[in-house]
Design an enzyme around this catalytic site. Structure first.
Site, PDB file in Angstrom:
ATOM      1  N   ASP A  37       2.093  11.956   8.887  1.00 24.38           N
ATOM      2  CA  ASP A  37       2.971  12.825   8.089  1.00 24.38           C
ATOM      3  C   ASP A  37       3.583  13.922   8.949  1.00 24.38           C
ATOM      4  O   ASP A  37       2.872  14.805   9.419  1.00 24.38           O
ATOM      5  CB  ASP A  37       2.150  13.472   6.962  1.00 24.38           C
ATOM      6  CG  ASP A  37       1.844  12.474   5.858  1.00 24.38           C
ATOM      7  OD1 ASP A  37       0.671  12.341   5.470  1.00 24.38           O
ATOM      8  OD2 ASP A  37       2.797  11.820   5.403  1.00 24.38           O
ATOM      9  N   ASP A 173       2.283   7.618  -2.640  1.00 27.12           N
ATOM     10  CA  ASP A 173       1.786   8.575  -1.655  1.00 27.12           C
ATOM     11  C   ASP A 173       1.517   9.928  -2.303  1.00 27.12           C
ATOM     12  O   ASP A 173       2.436  10.618  -2.717  1.00 27.12           O
ATOM     13  CB  ASP A 173       2.873   8.721  -0.566  1.00 27.12           C
ATOM     14  CG  ASP A 173       2.474   9.629   0.552  1.00 27.12           C
ATOM     15  OD1 ASP A 173       3.188   9.632   1.571  1.00 27.12           O
ATOM     16  OD2 ASP A 173       1.478  10.352   0.428  1.00 27.12           O
TER      17      ASP A 173
HETATM   18  C1  DX5 Z   1       2.687  14.789   1.724  1.00 24.78           C
HETATM   19  C2  DX5 Z   1       1.751  13.796   2.312  1.00 24.78           C
HETATM   20  C3  DX5 Z   1       0.482  13.547   1.480  1.00 24.78           C
HETATM   21  C4  DX5 Z   1      -0.492  12.632   2.176  1.00 24.78           C
HETATM   22  C5  DX5 Z   1      -1.461  12.030   1.198  1.00 24.78           C
HETATM   23  O1  DX5 Z   1       2.144  15.651   0.923  1.00 24.78           O
HETATM   24  O2  DX5 Z   1       2.479  12.601   2.394  1.00 24.78           O
HETATM   25  O3  DX5 Z   1       0.917  13.015   0.264  1.00 24.78           O
HETATM   26  O4  DX5 Z   1       0.179  11.609   2.819  1.00 24.78           O
HETATM   27  O5  DX5 Z   1      -2.307  13.061   0.758  1.00 24.78           O
HETATM   28  P1  DX5 Z   1      -3.500  12.837  -0.259  1.00 24.78           P
HETATM   29  O6  DX5 Z   1      -3.870  11.370  -0.247  1.00 24.78           O
HETATM   30  O7  DX5 Z   1      -4.608  13.703   0.252  1.00 24.78           O
HETATM   31  O8  DX5 Z   1      -2.964  13.270  -1.598  1.00 24.78           O
END
Ligand code: DX5
Length: 217
Positions: A37, A173
């Site tokens: 990310d 996501d």
């Molecule tokens: C942006 C990121 C998160 C991450 C996943 O916020 O893209 O969404 O990848 O985070 P979790 O699985 O902890 O919600």
């Protein structure tokens, strides 16, 4: 067509003092891809990692790497991330005035392009770009941080994306765990990004991946 459900750990929630080990653990536990990310502090109110981290992760795994660009002017960074080892480059539809040129450039560079919809962005924003991408990511939280709460209207949105793009890989996501994963898979998603539910899982990374895998059968 039944698609294999793939688990895509996001390293945002990994322990960066031992990132290599954590990636190897995820790969060893059956992760299908790794997501990195990238945040610039403008498109989202957080600042994370750049091409150097992609190159480091590239050195420890052969799994496909997805680079999720949560940045303004993503077109400025495409070469650097593909050069560093990205197999997929995910571009937020809200982040550029030239989405078609950006996804075309990713393909020219030899990687696969995906587009990402924020929670408040309509599915109709995909209509013209679907023929030019390999996947669509439906954000199930507002991007910027791991560990946020799953937006409960997401499965319905995933259903509409699946209707619009029956052939595409659809990724979700944000807030994906053993509880929410079945909801989005049933709605048509087949790529599950999970950060805190994997790297923050109390029994460890392998158990976290296993819990999601079991939940989606
Ligand atoms: C942006 C990121 C998160 C991450 C996943 O916020 O893209 O969404 O990848 O985070 P979790 O699985 O902890 O919600």
């Amino acid at each position: 067509m039944t698609r294999k459900v793939e688990i895509v750990p996001s390293i945002l929630s990994a322990d960066f003092t031992r990132l290599g080990e954590q990636v190897e653990e995820a790969a060893g536990a059956g992760a299908d891809r790794i997501q990195i990310d990238v945040m610039d502090g403008h498109f989202v109110p957080n600042l994370t990692m750049g091409p150097g981290i992609v190159a480091a992760v590239r050195r420890v795994t052969r799994l496909p790497l997805e680079v999720h660009l949560m940045v303004e002017k993503p077109e400025m960074f495409l070469e650097a991330f593909v050069e560093a080892g990205a197999d997929y480059v995910l571009i937020q539809v809200e982040s550029t005035y030239s989405l078609y040129r950006s996804v075309s450039r990713v393909a020219e560079l030899g990687a696969k392009a995906g587009v990402v919809l924020n929670p408040a962005t309509e599915v109709s924003a995909l209509t013209e770009i679907v023929p030019f991408v390999a996947m669509v990511n439906v954000m199930t939280v507002e991007p910027g941080f791991g560990g946020q709460k799953f937006i409960k209207t997401s499965p319905e949105k995933v259903r509409r994306v699946r209707e619009l793009a029956p052939e595409l890989d659809i990724e979700v996501d944000g807030g994906i765990d053993a509880k929410t994963a079945p909801l989005v898979v049933e709605a048509g998603a087949n790529l599950l990004v999970a950060g805190s539910a994997v790297f923050g899982y109390k029994q460890g990374v392998a158990a976290g991946i296993e819990a999601i895998r079991r939940a989606v059968g």
